[in-house]
Design an enzyme around this catalytic site. Sequence first.
Site, PDB file in Angstrom:
ATOM      1  N   HIS D  47      48.780  31.126  41.253  1.00 58.68           N
ATOM      2  CA  HIS D  47      47.342  30.925  41.185  1.00 58.68           C
ATOM      3  C   HIS D  47      46.588  32.253  41.072  1.00 58.68           C
ATOM      4  CE1 HIS D  47      43.691  28.632  41.926  1.00 58.68           C
ATOM      5  NE2 HIS D  47      43.311  29.573  42.758  1.00 58.68           N
ATOM      6  N   HIS D  93      40.040  22.888  40.502  1.00 53.18           N
ATOM      7  CA  HIS D  93      40.325  22.656  41.917  1.00 53.18           C
ATOM      8  C   HIS D  93      41.137  21.374  42.025  1.00 53.18           C
ATOM      9  CE1 HIS D  93      38.704  24.093  46.032  1.00 53.18           C
ATOM     10  NE2 HIS D  93      39.448  25.011  45.482  1.00 53.18           N
TER      11      HIS D  93
HETATM   12  N1  LIG Z   1      42.971  30.828  30.381  1.00 48.44           N
HETATM   13  C1  LIG Z   1      42.477  32.067  30.505  1.00 48.44           C
HETATM   14  N2  LIG Z   1      42.000  32.701  29.457  1.00 48.44           N
HETATM   15  C2  LIG Z   1      41.477  33.915  29.557  1.00 48.44           C
HETATM   16  N3  LIG Z   1      41.354  34.570  30.701  1.00 48.44           N
HETATM   17  C3  LIG Z   1      41.800  33.967  31.790  1.00 48.44           C
HETATM   18  C4  LIG Z   1      42.365  32.697  31.743  1.00 48.44           C
HETATM   19  N4  LIG Z   1      42.701  32.354  32.972  1.00 48.44           N
HETATM   20  C5  LIG Z   1      42.341  33.350  33.751  1.00 48.44           C
HETATM   21  N5  LIG Z   1      41.790  34.329  33.040  1.00 48.44           N
HETATM   22  C6  LIG Z   1      41.217  35.520  33.572  1.00 48.44           C
HETATM   23  O1  LIG Z   1      42.030  36.051  34.588  1.00 48.44           O
HETATM   24  C7  LIG Z   1      41.233  36.604  35.606  1.00 48.44           C
HETATM   25  C8  LIG Z   1      41.650  36.147  36.981  1.00 48.44           C
HETATM   26  O2  LIG Z   1      41.451  34.777  37.142  1.00 48.44           O
HETATM   27  P1  LIG Z   1      40.466  34.118  38.194  1.00 48.44           P
HETATM   28  O3  LIG Z   1      40.506  32.668  37.944  1.00 48.44           O
HETATM   29  O4  LIG Z   1      39.157  34.799  38.130  1.00 48.44           O
HETATM   30  O5  LIG Z   1      41.047  34.404  39.601  1.00 48.44           O
HETATM   31  P2  LIG Z   1      40.248  33.935  40.912  1.00 48.44           P
HETATM   32  O6  LIG Z   1      40.697  32.534  41.150  1.00 48.44           O
HETATM   33  O7  LIG Z   1      40.663  34.876  41.934  1.00 48.44           O
HETATM   34  O8  LIG Z   1      38.788  34.008  40.651  1.00 48.44           O
HETATM   35  C9  LIG Z   1      39.799  36.231  35.272  1.00 48.44           C
HETATM   36  O9  LIG Z   1      39.136  37.312  34.733  1.00 48.44           O
HETATM   37  C10 LIG Z   1      39.931  35.186  34.253  1.00 48.44           C
HETATM   38  O10 LIG Z   1      38.816  35.191  33.397  1.00 48.44           O
END
Ligand SMILES: Nc1ncnc2c1ncn2[C@@H]1O[C@H](COP(=O)(O)OP(=O)(O)O)[C@@H](O)[C@H]1O
Lengths: 85, 85, 250, 752
Positions: D47, D93
């Site tokens: 995650h 979620h």
């Molecule tokens: N499918 C995706 N495409 C592009 N960037 C992604 C993708 N999934 C995650 N990221 C990038 O990876 C980074 C980390 O993910 P994130 O969901 O922000 O973690 P957290 O749950 O800690 O907020 C973010 O900058 C997000 O935009």
Amino acid sequence: MMLRVFVTLKPSVLDPQGMTIQKTLAGLGYSQVEEVRQGKYFEIRWAGDLSAREERDKVETIVARVLSNPVIEGYRIEWPQEIPA
Amino acid sequence: MMLRVFVTLKPSVLDPQGMTIQKTLAGLGYSQVEEVRQGKYFEIRWAGDLSAREERDKVETIVARVLSNPVIEGYRIEWPQEIPA
Amino acid sequence: MKTGVVVFPGSNCDHDTYHVLKHVLGTDARFIWHGDAHLHDCDVIVLPGGFSYGDYLRTGAIARFSPVMQAVKEFARRGGFVLGICNGFQILQEAGLLPGAMLRNRGLKFICRPVDLRAERTDLAFTRAYEPGQVLRMPIAHNEGSFYVSPEELNHLERNGRVVLRYSSPSGEVCDAANPNGSLNNIAALINEEGNVMGMMPHPERASELCLGSEDGKGIFVSLLKAVESKNPRIQESKNGPRGLSFLNS
Amino acid sequence: MIPTDISPETISQHGLTPEEYQRICEILGRQPTFTELGIFSVMWSEHCSYKSSKIHLRRLPHQGPCVVQGPGENAGVVDIGDGLVAVFKIESHNHPSFIEPYQGAATGVGGIIRDIFTMGARPIALMDALHFGFIDDPKNRMILEGVVAGVGGYGNCIGIPTVGGQTVFSRHYANNPLVNVFCLGIARRDQIFYGRATGVGNPVIYVGARTGRDGIHGATMASEEFDERSEEKRPTVQVGDPFLEKLLLEACLEAMHSGLVVGIQDMGAAGLTCSTCEMGSRAGTGVEIELDRVPQREAGMTAYEIMLSESQERMLLVTREENEPKVLEIFTRWGLDAATIGRVTGDGMLRVLQSGTIVAEVPNRPLADGAPVYNRPMKRPAYLDEARAFGADLVAPPRDWEQAVIRMMSSPNLCRKRWIWEQYDHMVRTNTLVGPGADASILRLKGKERRLAISTDCNPRYCYLDPAAGARAAVAEACRNIVCSGGTPLAATNCLNFASPENPETMWQFSQTVDGIREACQALGTPITGGNVSFYNETNGIGVYPTPVIGMVGIVERESHITPAAFREAGDVVLLLGPEEVSLAGSEYLEVFHNRVEGVPVPVRLELEKRIESFLGNAVREGWVRSAHDCSEGGLLVTALESALLAYPRLGIELRISSPLMPHQALFGEGPSRVVLSAPEQNLQKLLDRAREMGVLLRPCGRVTSLKEVRVVYNDADILSVQVAAIFETWDRALESWLQAARMNETTDEHR
Ligand SMILES: Nc1ncnc2c1ncn2[C@@H]1O[C@H](COP(=O)(O)OP(=O)(O)O)[C@@H](O)[C@H]1O
Ligand SMILES: [Mg+2]
């Protein structure tokens, strides 16, 4: 017969409502209020005979499955006085 | 000390939540459930000495003025066992 | 004209109401912090919608203890115009400025949709812009909007013409099918005995610009503007809002 | 620091492999303490670390003239002119929503909102993309009801409108519902904030809710498949406090706009651990904190618990020494807990102290970014050949057309979702010019000429039958929705929901999906500015469809460009824009009538899609069409009907179709790049001429009528004539009826 049921959040589960009430009361000058936890209270009019174990099991099932959410809540049933616990 | 407070809708006020629960339960085959009324339940940790009448008056004020709305609700306070009602 | 929008913690229609008062109607609008004990010479006070204190405990129950509510009560007692919208209405009830209480919607769900309302009183400071019996379209958005009072009180309210708006069909028929939440007698808005404090569950600030689908709500604010002007023709100079609230205007 | 002996069992309970543990020991030069093990386990969970997806996500295009901030921060940022930027992202979620639907969904909303205001933006809209199992199963019904109540409960209270979304039902989401929430915010271009702990010596301040024992191991939970034992993980459920978050939002924006904030990040998954080490890692600094100063809700919490708690509504911010009192004053005024819990250091370490002793000391960079990156094995799924071989054309046409139409329009996927969005305040903030129920939702920016259009899209059936083509279709549909509504697509975010990455077939789907998104985004000119990956949406070996939800943001230049999906005037010509080719493969019809998800859907041709969108955009902006509605699930007849139903009770429709296909293929067959338009007669010639010039197909196929009747003439034969009212009633109330019916069933099945 009248049953009483108390449903409360499990102790470690956050209770934003209770906390907000506590803060409000403290703000109104009631510093004695150290903690408030808010739960639900049900009064149930039951037509069956609660001295029978089966009947009481049914109540238990209802409370556990319908009136409370086992993931975050616990409950307590208060039987009519004449019924043993 | 731990106080328990029950706030219930006045008998004349319709309780849609209680009615819905009763209907659901009847639908599930629990015809014994004649009526359900839903209220609120508060557990309050009180730092003051509740054997003093003044302290108890404060609790009463809080419950009457804050925790319940006299237009629609009534209440009952359950004092800790050692305190006379 | 000076208008004040009270900001409670958790108010969330405060900006919307301010926007209509300031930019649609051009009044000298300002925010009033819940902790303030005075109302900055406002001619009209609006308690906006939202979830003051999260609506925890009961809707409007905690907000009524805010310092600003003392000032609002005093202002109302002196005849000032007070409008409570949605959560603002509930706060006015809890504060004892308007009768009754709001129970949970009979469908047990939050409802957000436009409804039709029949104007019952068009002779009030709040409603003079409307025609008698006019049907108005405005959105509701609430979980606890089922108006309740004791039968005696209801009788009293009806006999004294205290009902301002009722939920109705588009043609103005007041019937159960048009009642979204189970309110007694389809009551959607009430006026106090003196005619200067009104509470309404529908959101007039969401129906004050055509691009949002309806302008029917604007009449409430326009009526108030006229009422204030006729009471006090002097146009007042605009002043800046209270310190520390300018960031709210974003 | 006493090194604890850590057993192989402890390591595997933390979801770490022996190799990963070895790597941790190398990084530290010693064995980790128990607290350190916990810290690594959450940061290196799927995650948080994206260890299985990183290698693929790099292929997504994240550059474009409008992009101010691409992936890597809390949310993406694009320039929208007027000195403003749009800040947006989508998050899942899923696992929490299965365990406790209300709170799971609610805290999902709270989490994505924090990601947006962390960047200095005021959140202005939410959208939710929901996927459930069929609701005749009581469990699925309760998940649906809980999730919808939870999304509404949080969004309504905090006062951010939920202006749209999507809801998909399929048996593949039973036991693995997907709850994806998109949030859009607006900031000034010169006031964007980042999650960086810069400035050695600067105070690190904790603000918001107190830390409790909730959600411990939430991040690792989202990185494991469900099995029967998942029940045991329940005590970790988090409860959302939208009221507190509203205060946090206002207080943070005030602090940021007062110039008091150096860096700021929300505490989401992996809580205090994640926010401290990520902020340090991004800035190349260290962070030292003292746990005794962390506001706590429960007594006697261990360092492990405090560091791993996922209590909601908390933020970490860095300020300058001289501004510390001002920051604390703001939060106190908003009635929030705020405490300086540490400092930025120059040594690149995350150092955690409790009662004066160091309980964890880990280098930030490898902790935040040094998780192993896996190039997991991939294999083309075995199911594909069989599923794709189906000769969908053999399916027989319906015997009774009226019943067929009613059955389609009341199917869970096609029926109106009013029951859901009426529980959402979609109007608060009075910016919603077009709300739920349209192709794209449109928001105004008060005092500005420009408006924003947003849409979330994905057809999981297409993705199942061909992940790459399905992903291309999702991007194309999202763009098309924006164009139909009067906007120009600008940039996108994506939420990639998949089964277990440890299954090579899932990884193949994932890789194909990324390629599909890449191709479509490149072709359509919409960079991906961020997103989220959710793996392990799998229970007892049964996984979800590959579900890449695309959240698209576009710009609407003028109010007059806004075009509804609803018909507007009787007498207008109804037109079908786009290619002829349609198929029942993977269609709604095939699933509703035959319970089959099979065949090869018609793939989108990106070059053609681009041309069609350019024609459409032009026609819409010129005001030549009165309505435009994307033709997707359900095909031509369903789309045309929807345009009539949205105008209920004013208008009817008469469709006249000539086609060599069988009627149900032509009317319910699905194909890409198609749009149903209506236009006044006098614009017809212009439209046809322009279409010819641009090389796109545009065919008149009927008329808007004042008859309040639906009439379909197929190859000169009358096949359907029914009152609009009859269809409206079923379409409008179907979801409620499904739920009602489900409740009745429970009576007989469950409790007898
Ligand atoms: N499918 C995706 N495409 C592009 N960037 C992604 C993708 N999934 C995650 N990221 C990038 O990876 C980074 C980390 O993910 P994130 O969901 O922000 O973690 P957290 O749950 O800690 O907020 C973010 O900058 C997000 O935009
Ligand atoms: Mg984040």
